[in-house]
Write a protein that holds these residues in place. Structure first.
Motif, PDB file in Angstrom:
ATOM      1  N   PRO A  60       0.849  -1.199   0.000  1.00 49.85           N
ATOM      2  CA  PRO A  60       0.000   0.000   0.000  1.00 49.85           C
ATOM      3  C   PRO A  60       0.882   1.246   0.000  1.00 49.85           C
ATOM      4  N   LEU A  61       0.364   2.341  -0.534  1.00 53.17           N
ATOM      5  CA  LEU A  61       1.173   3.540  -0.734  1.00 53.17           C
ATOM      6  C   LEU A  61       1.837   4.016   0.552  1.00 53.17           C
ATOM      7  N   ASP A  62       1.097   4.053   1.644  1.00 53.65           N
ATOM      8  CA  ASP A  62       1.683   4.561   2.890  1.00 53.65           C
ATOM      9  C   ASP A  62       2.833   3.663   3.364  1.00 53.65           C
ATOM     10  N   GLN A  63       2.685   2.338   3.176  1.00 55.42           N
ATOM     11  CA  GLN A  63       3.757   1.429   3.565  1.00 55.42           C
ATOM     12  C   GLN A  63       4.944   1.523   2.606  1.00 55.42           C
ATOM     13  N   PRO A 129      -0.847   4.550 -17.075  1.00 52.48           N
ATOM     14  CA  PRO A 129      -0.659   3.923 -15.764  1.00 52.48           C
ATOM     15  C   PRO A 129       0.116   2.609 -15.840  1.00 52.48           C
ATOM     16  N   ASP A 130       1.065   2.458 -14.925  1.00 50.39           N
ATOM     17  CA  ASP A 130       1.864   1.235 -14.770  1.00 50.39           C
ATOM     18  C   ASP A 130       2.788   0.949 -15.944  1.00 50.39           C
ATOM     19  N   VAL A 131       3.053   1.933 -16.786  1.00 53.09           N
ATOM     20  CA  VAL A 131       3.991   1.772 -17.899  1.00 53.09           C
ATOM     21  C   VAL A 131       5.198   2.677 -17.644  1.00 53.09           C
ATOM     22  N   ARG A 132       6.347   2.063 -17.483  1.00 55.65           N
ATOM     23  CA  ARG A 132       7.570   2.809 -17.183  1.00 55.65           C
ATOM     24  C   ARG A 132       8.018   3.630 -18.382  1.00 55.65           C
ATOM     25  N   ASP A 133       8.536   4.822 -18.097  1.00 53.22           N
ATOM     26  CA  ASP A 133       9.171   5.644 -19.115  1.00 53.22           C
ATOM     27  C   ASP A 133      10.435   6.237 -18.505  1.00 53.22           C
ATOM     28  N   HIS A 134      11.245   6.896 -19.315  1.00 57.35           N
ATOM     29  CA  HIS A 134      12.472   7.477 -18.795  1.00 57.35           C
ATOM     30  C   HIS A 134      12.842   8.701 -19.609  1.00 57.35           C
ATOM     31  N   ALA A 152      -1.685   4.234  -8.992  1.00 60.41           N
ATOM     32  CA  ALA A 152      -2.945   4.689  -8.388  1.00 60.41           C
ATOM     33  C   ALA A 152      -3.134   4.029  -7.026  1.00 60.41           C
ATOM     34  N   SER A 153      -3.678   4.811  -6.106  1.00 55.57           N
ATOM     35  CA  SER A 153      -4.016   4.318  -4.778  1.00 55.57           C
ATOM     36  C   SER A 153      -5.358   4.910  -4.391  1.00 55.57           C
ATOM     37  N   ALA A 154      -6.334   4.037  -4.123  1.00 58.01           N
ATOM     38  CA  ALA A 154      -7.691   4.494  -3.792  1.00 58.01           C
ATOM     39  C   ALA A 154      -8.207   5.464  -4.862  1.00 58.01           C
TER      40      ALA A 154
END
Length: 206
Positions: A60-63, A129-134, A152-154
């Motif tokens: 989870p994002l906070d963790q 979302p969830d696709v890496r770029d550089h 994304a979180s919640a």
């Protein structure tokens, strides 16, 4: 991320008879291109492997933010930023969402410099979302390589931005993949998209 030029110093004998000089030279050039591409793939795979340890985390994002210091152990990155959109629409670092090998004042200064100078140039708004770029570029006369992903979180979007450790790449990875000795059959240059040489013995490619 980088391109590699390879030049033959000593030409290998391929065992083909009655081959024209032009055809033989074309074969040599193709061999060098294939070898260079193989080495680039090896370096990019190492970078992706480290990136995915962070980008693919299921915490989870906070963790994830809480565990950033331990998640980066053994990963060759200089800094990690976790950003989200503020009420005014601007992106900013989330509370405790910054971890760096730079400590103290140096780390704080780099964080502010990143937000002011680098962040506006990164194409985060265009990410899938969830696709890496550089992005590899020069800022304030120094080269940097940043990798990033949208998560994304919640149902709220956030971004992870990694500053790759270019010093580690150049001082440790490049010599491993592109060794040079007086008796070497090949010499290499590692260049960026603008033709700037970042590693290797000077030569003029044909």
């Amino acid at each position: 991320i980088f391109a590699v030029l390879a030049a033959a110093v000593a030409l290998a004998y391929y065992g083909y008879s009655f081959v024209s000089e032009e055809a033989s030279r074309g074969r040599e050039q193709q061999l060098m291109r294939d070898l260079a591409e193989e080495k680039v793939l090896g370096i990019e795979t190492a970078i992706l492997r480290d990136d995915q340890k962070l980008f693919s985390s299921t915490l989870p994002l906070d963790q994830f933010i809480e565990k950033l210091p331990e998640l980066t152990v053994g990963v060759q990155v200089k800094s990690v930023f976790v950003l989200d959109e503020q009420a005014d629409g601007r992106l900013n670092v989330m509370p405790d969402g910054y971890h760096s090998t730079r400590v103290g004042k140096e780390g704080a200064t780099f964080r502010e410099w990143f937000l002011k100078v680098v962040l506006p140039d990164l194409p985060l708004a265009k990410l899938t979302p969830d696709v890496r770029d550089h992005m590899h570029a020069i800022w304030d006369d120094k080269p940097y390589l940043f990798s990033f992903v949208k998560k994304a979180s919640a149902d709220k979007a956030y971004y992870i931005v990694i500053e790759e450790d270019l010093a580690y790449l150049i001082n440790y990875q490049f010599p491993t993949y592109f060794p040079y000795f007086d008796s070497s059959q090949l010499i290499y240059q590692v260049i960026d998209s603008d033709g700037g040489v970042h590693y290797g013995v000077p030569f003029v490619p044909e």
